[in-house]
Scaffold this active site. Structure first.
Site, PDB file in Angstrom:
ATOM      1  N   SER A  16       0.816  -1.220   0.000  1.00 51.60           N
ATOM      2  CA  SER A  16       0.000   0.000   0.000  1.00 51.60           C
ATOM      3  C   SER A  16       0.850   1.271   0.000  1.00 51.60           C
ATOM      4  O   SER A  16       1.810   1.399   0.764  1.00 51.60           O
ATOM      5  CB  SER A  16      -0.925   0.015   1.226  1.00 51.60           C
ATOM      6  OG  SER A  16      -1.661   1.220   1.265  1.00 51.60           O
ATOM      7  N   SER A  18      -0.711   4.136   0.631  1.00 51.79           N
ATOM      8  CA  SER A  18      -1.504   5.079   1.415  1.00 51.79           C
ATOM      9  C   SER A  18      -0.743   5.697   2.591  1.00 51.79           C
ATOM     10  O   SER A  18      -0.882   6.903   2.840  1.00 51.79           O
ATOM     11  CB  SER A  18      -2.784   4.408   1.902  1.00 51.79           C
ATOM     12  OG  SER A  18      -3.629   4.112   0.814  1.00 51.79           O
ATOM     13  N   THR A  63      -9.385  -1.060   1.722  1.00 51.18           N
ATOM     14  CA  THR A  63      -9.095  -1.492   0.365  1.00 51.18           C
ATOM     15  C   THR A  63      -9.438  -2.973   0.220  1.00 51.18           C
ATOM     16  O   THR A  63     -10.011  -3.578   1.135  1.00 51.18           O
ATOM     17  CB  THR A  63      -7.619  -1.185   0.003  1.00 51.18           C
ATOM     18  OG1 THR A  63      -7.412  -1.441  -1.376  1.00 51.18           O
ATOM     19  CG2 THR A  63      -6.647  -1.992   0.843  1.00 51.18           C
ATOM     20  N   LYS A  67     -14.124  -3.796   1.032  1.00 48.49           N
ATOM     21  CA  LYS A  67     -14.990  -2.627   0.875  1.00 48.49           C
ATOM     22  C   LYS A  67     -16.476  -2.953   1.054  1.00 48.49           C
ATOM     23  O   LYS A  67     -17.226  -2.155   1.632  1.00 48.49           O
ATOM     24  CB  LYS A  67     -14.757  -1.974  -0.491  1.00 48.49           C
ATOM     25  CG  LYS A  67     -13.378  -1.325  -0.630  1.00 48.49           C
ATOM     26  CD  LYS A  67     -13.220  -0.632  -1.967  1.00 48.49           C
ATOM     27  CE  LYS A  67     -11.832  -0.037  -2.116  1.00 48.49           C
ATOM     28  NZ  LYS A  67     -11.680   0.697  -3.393  1.00 48.49           N
ATOM     29  N   ASN A  88     -14.995   2.837   1.482  1.00 48.50           N
ATOM     30  CA  ASN A  88     -13.533   2.854   1.540  1.00 48.50           C
ATOM     31  C   ASN A  88     -12.994   3.852   2.553  1.00 48.50           C
ATOM     32  O   ASN A  88     -11.790   3.959   2.737  1.00 48.50           O
ATOM     33  CB  ASN A  88     -12.924   3.130   0.152  1.00 48.50           C
ATOM     34  CG  ASN A  88     -13.003   4.595  -0.233  1.00 48.50           C
ATOM     35  OD1 ASN A  88     -13.852   5.350   0.242  1.00 48.50           O
ATOM     36  ND2 ASN A  88     -12.113   5.018  -1.118  1.00 48.50           N
ATOM     37  N   ASP A 104     -13.968   6.893  -3.911  1.00 50.00           N
ATOM     38  CA  ASP A 104     -13.341   6.451  -5.162  1.00 50.00           C
ATOM     39  C   ASP A 104     -13.855   7.222  -6.375  1.00 50.00           C
ATOM     40  O   ASP A 104     -13.072   7.689  -7.204  1.00 50.00           O
ATOM     41  CB  ASP A 104     -13.580   4.954  -5.376  1.00 50.00           C
ATOM     42  CG  ASP A 104     -12.715   4.087  -4.475  1.00 50.00           C
ATOM     43  OD1 ASP A 104     -11.632   4.555  -4.057  1.00 50.00           O
ATOM     44  OD2 ASP A 104     -13.116   2.951  -4.190  1.00 50.00           O
ATOM     45  N   ALA A 130     -18.024  -4.595 -14.772  1.00 56.65           N
ATOM     46  CA  ALA A 130     -19.264  -4.214 -14.089  1.00 56.65           C
ATOM     47  C   ALA A 130     -19.220  -4.590 -12.615  1.00 56.65           C
ATOM     48  O   ALA A 130     -20.241  -4.886 -12.003  1.00 56.65           O
ATOM     49  CB  ALA A 130     -20.467  -4.887 -14.766  1.00 56.65           C
ATOM     50  N   GLY A 132     -17.465  -3.830  -8.512  1.00 57.81           N
ATOM     51  CA  GLY A 132     -17.570  -2.762  -7.531  1.00 57.81           C
ATOM     52  C   GLY A 132     -16.891  -1.479  -7.950  1.00 57.81           C
ATOM     53  O   GLY A 132     -17.361  -0.384  -7.625  1.00 57.81           O
ATOM     54  N   ALA A 133     -15.773  -1.585  -8.680  1.00 56.75           N
ATOM     55  CA  ALA A 133     -15.076  -0.377  -9.121  1.00 56.75           C
ATOM     56  C   ALA A 133     -15.962   0.456 -10.041  1.00 56.75           C
ATOM     57  O   ALA A 133     -16.050   1.678  -9.912  1.00 56.75           O
ATOM     58  CB  ALA A 133     -13.777  -0.748  -9.822  1.00 56.75           C
ATOM     59  N   TYR A 222      -2.713   0.668 -11.136  1.00 58.47           N
ATOM     60  CA  TYR A 222      -1.519   1.447 -11.454  1.00 58.47           C
ATOM     61  C   TYR A 222      -0.303   0.543 -11.461  1.00 58.47           C
ATOM     62  O   TYR A 222      -0.317  -0.589 -10.958  1.00 58.47           O
ATOM     63  CB  TYR A 222      -1.335   2.601 -10.466  1.00 58.47           C
ATOM     64  CG  TYR A 222      -1.243   2.188  -9.014  1.00 58.47           C
ATOM     65  CD1 TYR A 222      -0.036   1.812  -8.445  1.00 58.47           C
ATOM     66  CD2 TYR A 222      -2.381   2.182  -8.211  1.00 58.47           C
ATOM     67  CE1 TYR A 222       0.051   1.435  -7.119  1.00 58.47           C
ATOM     68  CE2 TYR A 222      -2.310   1.810  -6.885  1.00 58.47           C
ATOM     69  CZ  TYR A 222      -1.092   1.444  -6.339  1.00 58.47           C
ATOM     70  OH  TYR A 222      -1.019   1.059  -5.018  1.00 58.47           O
TER      71      TYR A 222
END
Length: 280
Positions: A16, A18, A63, A67, A88, A104, A130, A132-133, A222
């Site tokens: 992570s 974060s 994350t 979620k 999140n 998000d 299709a 959760g994102a 990423y």
């Protein structure tokens, strides 16, 4: 003075970024806090999170893969978390209740409009996936009034489910759903890869002519995981290709602003993360 404590939970979590992002935010804004990564235990997620807040945690980012479980855990939801069906960002209220939000979609839209200078209004948009994102992106994207938004998924029924769930937000936009094999022809101004799959080697197989001459290709992941999709987009003549690191930083800034009441500048933080993490 003891610093306020924040954390991110996931499994795995060692990768992570974060903690570094929030440390840079805190340094920039003069906030006195510590932020750490915590490994979530799938079988004890809810009890662990509630215990952390009882011990004095002020806020928590969530994350994968927690979620949706976080959505079920919290006592109350923001509107956008309710739409996304996922949480999140969590914080504790003065009365001890846990509130859950989903930053998000807001982070994605801010990165798209502020850093990339892309206005979705009146544009044609294709979202691959299709899950959760995608669910987290649909409210802000439809709120920006595109002319057309297509959700294409390996299982068409799941895409049609999202089409039905968000039909009330479409307003003047053409909200369509399809399988990956029969997606409506382009060109699209924006193609978003919201799947967990890359291209080739059993991943996505995309037709040519999806992107317009000035089109943008955006992968929500990423680093190396985004490479094949972005290389494909570059070969198709995309004007701009980008991974999801900007979204990661922007959604973190949204959470930071909720928790601390001040919004950090994201551009220098994004540049620093790309440099130190070696993500080109």
């Amino acid at each position: 003075m003891t610093p306020d404590r924040y954390a991110v939970v996931g499994n795995p979590i060692g990768h992570s970024l974060s903690p570094r992002i929030h440390a840079l935010f805190a340094e920039q804004t003069g906030q006195h806090l510590v932020y750490e990564a915590r490994l979530g235990r799938p079988e004890h997620f809810a009890e662990d999170v509630r215990e952390w807040f009882r011990e004095g945690l002020r806020g928590l980012n969530v994350t994968v893969p927690f979620k949706e479980e976080a959505f079920r855990l919290v006592d109350q939801h923001s509107r956008r978390a309710g739409r996304a069906g996922a949480v999140n960002t969590i914080w504790i209220e003065a009365d001890g209740l846990l509130t859950g939000d989903n930053t998000d979609g807001a982070g994605f839209l801010r990165d798209l409009t502020q850093r990339l200078g892309f206005d979705p209004g009146g544009r044609a948009i294709l979202i691959l996936g299709a899950g959760g994102a995608t669910r987290g992106l649909l409210e802000p994207l439809l709120g920006a009034a595109p002319a057309r938004l297509v959700i294409a998924n390996r299982t068409p029924e799941k895409a049609r489910g999202l089409q039905q769930d968000f039909a009330d937000l479409a307003r003047g936009a053409r909200l369509e759903a399809s399988g990956l094999e029969d997606m409506p022809a382009g060109p699209y101004d924006l193609v978003i890869n919201a799947t967990a799959a890359g291209l080739g080697s059993g991943g996505l197989a995309l037709p040519p002519a999806l992107l317009g001459a000035s089109g943008i290709a955006y992968d929500l992941v990423y680093g190396p995981a985004a490479r094949r999709f972005l290389e494909w987009a570059g070969a198709q003549g995309a004007a701009t290709v980008t991974d999801g690191l900007g979204m990661l930083v922007e959604q973190a800034a949204e959470a930071f602003a909720i928790w601390r009441g001040v919004r950090p500048e994201t551009a220098p933080v994004l540049a620093a993360i790309r440099d130190t993490a070696g993500i080109g």
